[in-house]
Design an enzyme around this catalytic site. Structure first.
Site, PDB file in Angstrom:
ATOM      1  N   LYS A   1      39.530 -10.107 -20.293  1.00  0.00           N
ATOM      2  CA  LYS A   1      40.587  -9.596 -20.822  1.00  0.00           C
ATOM      3  C   LYS A   1      40.301  -8.135 -21.604  1.00  0.00           C
ATOM      4  O   LYS A   1      41.134  -7.721 -22.028  1.00  0.00           O
ATOM      5  CB  LYS A   1      41.162 -10.739 -21.721  1.00  0.00           C
ATOM      6  CG  LYS A   1      40.353 -10.995 -22.601  1.00  0.00           C
ATOM      7  CD  LYS A   1      41.205 -12.116 -23.633  1.00  0.00           C
ATOM      8  CE  LYS A   1      40.191 -12.562 -24.675  1.00  0.00           C
ATOM      9  NZ  LYS A   1      41.019 -13.653 -25.609  1.00  0.00           N
TER      10      LYS A   1
ATOM     11  N   GLY B   1      31.055  -8.704 -23.066  1.00  0.00           N
ATOM     12  CA  GLY B   1      31.277  -9.603 -24.372  1.00  0.00           C
ATOM     13  C   GLY B   1      30.976  -9.227 -25.680  1.00  0.00           C
ATOM     14  O   GLY B   1      30.643  -8.094 -25.941  1.00  0.00           O
ATOM     15  N   THR B   2      30.677 -10.476 -26.513  1.00  0.00           N
ATOM     16  CA  THR B   2      30.485 -10.262 -27.923  1.00  0.00           C
ATOM     17  C   THR B   2      28.885  -9.347 -28.028  1.00  0.00           C
ATOM     18  O   THR B   2      28.833  -8.478 -28.665  1.00  0.00           O
ATOM     19  CB  THR B   2      30.212 -11.312 -28.555  1.00  0.00           C
ATOM     20  OG1 THR B   2      31.779 -12.084 -28.617  1.00  0.00           O
ATOM     21  CG2 THR B   2      29.798 -11.268 -30.044  1.00  0.00           C
ATOM     22  N   CYS B   3      27.943  -9.865 -27.058  1.00  0.00           N
ATOM     23  CA  CYS B   3      26.685  -9.398 -27.215  1.00  0.00           C
ATOM     24  C   CYS B   3      26.554  -7.828 -27.188  1.00  0.00           C
ATOM     25  O   CYS B   3      26.028  -7.298 -27.851  1.00  0.00           O
ATOM     26  CB  CYS B   3      25.946 -10.072 -26.210  1.00  0.00           C
ATOM     27  SG  CYS B   3      24.155  -9.342 -26.015  1.00  0.00           S
TER      28      CYS B   3
ATOM     29  N   GLU C   1      20.442 -10.477 -40.593  1.00  0.00           N
ATOM     30  CA  GLU C   1      20.256  -9.206 -39.797  1.00  0.00           C
ATOM     31  C   GLU C   1      20.970  -8.252 -40.557  1.00  0.00           C
ATOM     32  O   GLU C   1      20.451  -6.909 -40.861  1.00  0.00           O
ATOM     33  CB  GLU C   1      20.438  -9.443 -38.489  1.00  0.00           C
ATOM     34  CG  GLU C   1      19.569 -10.468 -37.646  1.00  0.00           C
ATOM     35  CD  GLU C   1      19.951 -10.688 -36.373  1.00  0.00           C
ATOM     36  OE1 GLU C   1      19.101 -11.464 -35.668  1.00  0.00           O
ATOM     37  OE2 GLU C   1      20.840  -9.936 -35.735  1.00  0.00           O
TER      38      GLU C   1
ATOM     39  N   GLY D   1      30.106 -18.680 -39.159  1.00  0.00           N
ATOM     40  CA  GLY D   1      30.102 -19.419 -37.858  1.00  0.00           C
ATOM     41  C   GLY D   1      31.008 -18.924 -36.664  1.00  0.00           C
ATOM     42  O   GLY D   1      31.775 -18.082 -37.211  1.00  0.00           O
TER      43      GLY D   1
ATOM     44  N   ASP E   1      28.809 -19.920 -24.968  1.00  0.00           N
ATOM     45  CA  ASP E   1      29.452 -20.126 -26.389  1.00  0.00           C
ATOM     46  C   ASP E   1      30.554 -21.140 -26.250  1.00  0.00           C
ATOM     47  O   ASP E   1      30.587 -21.814 -27.261  1.00  0.00           O
ATOM     48  CB  ASP E   1      29.553 -18.906 -27.271  1.00  0.00           C
ATOM     49  CG  ASP E   1      28.554 -18.136 -27.797  1.00  0.00           C
ATOM     50  OD1 ASP E   1      27.534 -18.457 -27.329  1.00  0.00           O
ATOM     51  OD2 ASP E   1      28.712 -17.143 -28.392  1.00  0.00           O
TER      52      ASP E   1
ATOM     53  N   HIS F   1      21.001 -15.121 -24.373  1.00  0.00           N
ATOM     54  CA  HIS F   1      20.183 -15.428 -23.177  1.00  0.00           C
ATOM     55  C   HIS F   1      20.332 -16.986 -22.853  1.00  0.00           C
ATOM     56  O   HIS F   1      20.055 -17.413 -21.734  1.00  0.00           O
ATOM     57  CB  HIS F   1      18.635 -15.250 -23.565  1.00  0.00           C
ATOM     58  CG  HIS F   1      18.416 -15.886 -24.965  1.00  0.00           C
ATOM     59  ND1 HIS F   1      18.299 -15.178 -26.045  1.00  0.00           N
ATOM     60  CD2 HIS F   1      17.645 -17.255 -25.513  1.00  0.00           C
ATOM     61  CE1 HIS F   1      17.997 -15.786 -27.266  1.00  0.00           C
ATOM     62  NE2 HIS F   1      17.545 -17.062 -26.777  1.00  0.00           N
TER      63      HIS F   1
ATOM     64  N   HIS G   1      -6.977  -6.247 -26.434  1.00  0.00           N
ATOM     65  CA  HIS G   1      -7.158  -5.899 -27.800  1.00  0.00           C
ATOM     66  C   HIS G   1      -6.969  -4.313 -27.908  1.00  0.00           C
ATOM     67  O   HIS G   1      -7.583  -3.779 -26.709  1.00  0.00           O
ATOM     68  CB  HIS G   1      -8.631  -6.260 -28.317  1.00  0.00           C
ATOM     69  CG  HIS G   1      -9.138  -5.703 -29.596  1.00  0.00           C
ATOM     70  ND1 HIS G   1      -8.657  -5.958 -30.613  1.00  0.00           N
ATOM     71  CD2 HIS G   1      -9.744  -4.480 -29.758  1.00  0.00           C
ATOM     72  CE1 HIS G   1      -9.230  -5.286 -31.735  1.00  0.00           C
ATOM     73  NE2 HIS G   1     -10.029  -4.425 -31.036  1.00  0.00           N
TER      74      HIS G   1
END
Length: 576
Positions: A141, A146-148, A295, A379, A419, A429, A552
């Site tokens: 829509k 999306g949100t991500c 964040e 939330g 979600d 993820h 290393h």
């Protein structure tokens, strides 16, 4: 004589394998060296090559079926050649050599899949289903990604990258010989860069959908029956749609807490608003210390905004292990952030500055804080209010759709991911992994979602990432465990990158030394945590991490050193 195709033994401990996919179908010509099928064990998936030329005469086991090693799963030979059936008792009738091949049975066509939502879960599910041969339609829509990609993960990390550069120049530049004068934040350009990255990624998703022949419809879907939806398209037209399978991937939206005066004050913003500010605020109150808020607080603090955190609990960063939290909070305080714990918000009032937040402190006294902006992102809730779940007959808990570990809902043929489902982490993820599971289940593969290997990453400064059990969770479960810790200050690469701030912590079972949890805070923690997730997935023991050589100089050496610390034989730090 026809040649047997056997379930291969691909490891010392392998006793059986699950057919993932046949790359050829019965009647196809095959050549030695071509990929014939893929097989999954509990640890890996491998493509299996054909060992001889001929025709694939008979497939005895289909996708999703588990077969013991060395058992016959198919036959290759010449057209018309007789082969045993799955039990080895019956034989196929041989066709006359000169007779034309029988026409294949009429096909019902590819399986149809309808995906509602084009976020990380939805577009991944659509692409995976299309890869497996489905005819896929995706309804979105608003924005792909999306949100991500639009107002979450990616935009936030853009701001944090800008903040990280500023932090590096201000706090470390002189020490490493990089002197810069006149460093300033061009905040409109910070936002412009964020927008450009989001646009590039969402455009890329659109290209991937097109590449995989997924039909995208701009519109809003509403259930009218358990397996039927009505789609209102961007032009206002409506279309009734159904499919063999439907995947609900509608995501989540910000949840606004019932704080008096909050909605009425335009200076109170959620995470979406914090990512779209036109001017850099001089001060900001952050309500709550979990989720995306720390964040954004770190980013704005680096830009020069005065940050005040108010939290009802006695701690912040509840998703992390306690040792990580202590390091993260100490760093944020060094950045100038002020923390007010056990200080629940009572109301929000207008203020000449912008907004006043009224709280009750630990002593029960009324205290207040003022700032230009108030970040409220306490939330998220499932974005299912407009789907008409009642008509769909989908079991749900206050809008969160109930699913099993195959992403199946209470209605056969309807799946839900990401979600909008109940009981799982609200992470991009997570949704992506669920999307693959749902698509593979629909297309006949036996795929399940395993939350135990799901990492949590918090992009504060320094980065923090966790997978598996925290020490607090291990205690609560009564697990007999051992702990190893390794400070980043003893790792050469971390010392170079951020002065050695941070640590690695491993939780292991005392009896078997199996890795139960890994927790990292320091440079590149969100990348390093994949080793912990893989260790848990493969049921690795600490000694297996130790016996794996780590390059290393890298920060990954800290993971091995931490494993050594579990056994009290750390080389580059003391053993306590």
């Amino acid at each position: 004589m026809a040649t047997e195709v056997l379930m291969p033994k691909m490891g010392l401990t392998m006793t059986e394998g699950t057919i993932e996919e046949w790359k050829k179908k019965e009647g196809d010509a095959v050549k030695a060296g071509e990929i014939l099928f893929s097989v999954a064990t509990d640890k890996l998936t491998n493509d299996v090559e054909c060992e001889t030329d001929g025709t694939l005469l008979k497939i005895l086991y289909g996708p999703g079926e588990t077969v013991a090693i060395k058992k016959v799963i198919a036959w290759i030979g010449q057209p018309g050649e007789a082969v045993p059936d799955a039990e080895g008792a019956a034989a196929l009738a041989a066709a006359p050599a000169a007779a034309p091949a029988a026409a294949p049975a009429a096909s019902a066509g590819p399986k149809t899949v309808l995906v509602i939502g084009g976020g990380p879960g939805g577009y991944v599910a659509a692409i995976r289903a299309a890869q497996l041969g489905a005819k896929v339609t995706l309804v979105e829509k608003e924005h792909l990604g999306g949100t991500c990609l639009n107002v979450g993960c990616i935009p936030t990390k853009c701001l944090l990258h800008s903040a990280d550069l500023i932090n590096g120049i201000k706090n470390q530049g002189a020490d490493i010989g990089v002197k810069v004068s006149g460093v300033e934040v061009d905040f409109p350009q910070v936002i412009a860069h964020k927008d450009a990255i989001s646009k590039k990624l969402t455009t890329g998703v659109a290209g991937l959908l097109k590449m995989n022949k997924v039909t995208k419809i701009d519109g809003t879907a509403v259930f009218t029956a358990p397996k039927a939806v009505e789609v209102t398209k961007a032009d206002g037209s409506k279309e009734s749609m159904t499919a063999d399978a439907i995947i609900v991937a509608s995501g989540s939206v910000n949840s606004t807490p019932p704080i008096p005066g909050l909605k009425e004050n335009p200076n109170c913003i959620d995470s979406t608003g914090a990512l779209a500010l036109k001017e850099l605020p001089k001060s900001m109150i952050v309500i709550g210390g979990g989720g995306i808020r720390p964040e954004l607080a770190c980013a704005y603090a680096a830009f020069g905004t005065k940050i005040t955190v108010v939290e009802a609990l006695d701690h912040v960063l509840p998703m992390l292990d306690g040792d990580q939290t202590a390091i993260g909070v100490a760093h944020m305080k060094k950045m100038g952030m002020e923390f007010n714990l056990e200080c629940p918000v009572q109301a929000v009032e207008s203020s000449p500055v912008g907004a006043k937040v009224i709280c009750k402190n630990k002593a029960g006294e009324t205290v207040s804080f003022e700032a230009e902006k108030v970040l409220v992102a306490v939330g998220r809730k499932a974005n299912t209010a407009g789907l008409n779940l009642e008509a769909a007959k989908l079991d749900n808990d206050r809008g969160r759709i109930v699913v099993n570990n195959k992403m199946e809902t209470s209605v056969p043929g309807v799946y839900a991911i990401g979600d909008c489902v109940k009981g799982y982490a609200l992470l991009a993820h997570t949704a992506m992994a669920m999307g693959e599971v749902a698509a593979e289940q629909i297309m006949g593969q036996n795929s399940t979602y395993d939350e135990s290997t799901n990492p949590t990453c918090v992009y504060i400064e320094p980065e923090a990432a966790s997978v598996g059990l925290t020490e607090e969770q291990a205690k609560a479960k009564g697990i007999d465990y051992v702990v190893g810790k390794f400070p980043m200050v003893a790792n050469g690469r971390a010392l170079i990158l951020n002065g050695g701030e941070g640590m690695v912590k491993i939780i292991a079972s005392k009896k078997y030394n199996e890795v139960l949890g890994m927790h990292i805070i320091g440079p590149d923690a969100s990348d390093l945590i994949a080793e912990g997730a893989l260790a848990i997935r493969l049921e690795c023991t600490v000694d297996e991490l130790i016996s794996t050589i780590h390059s290393h100089p890298t920060v990954t050496e800290a993971v091995r050193e931490c494993a050594l610390a579990v056994e009290k034989r750390c080389i580059h730090s003391g053993n306590k």
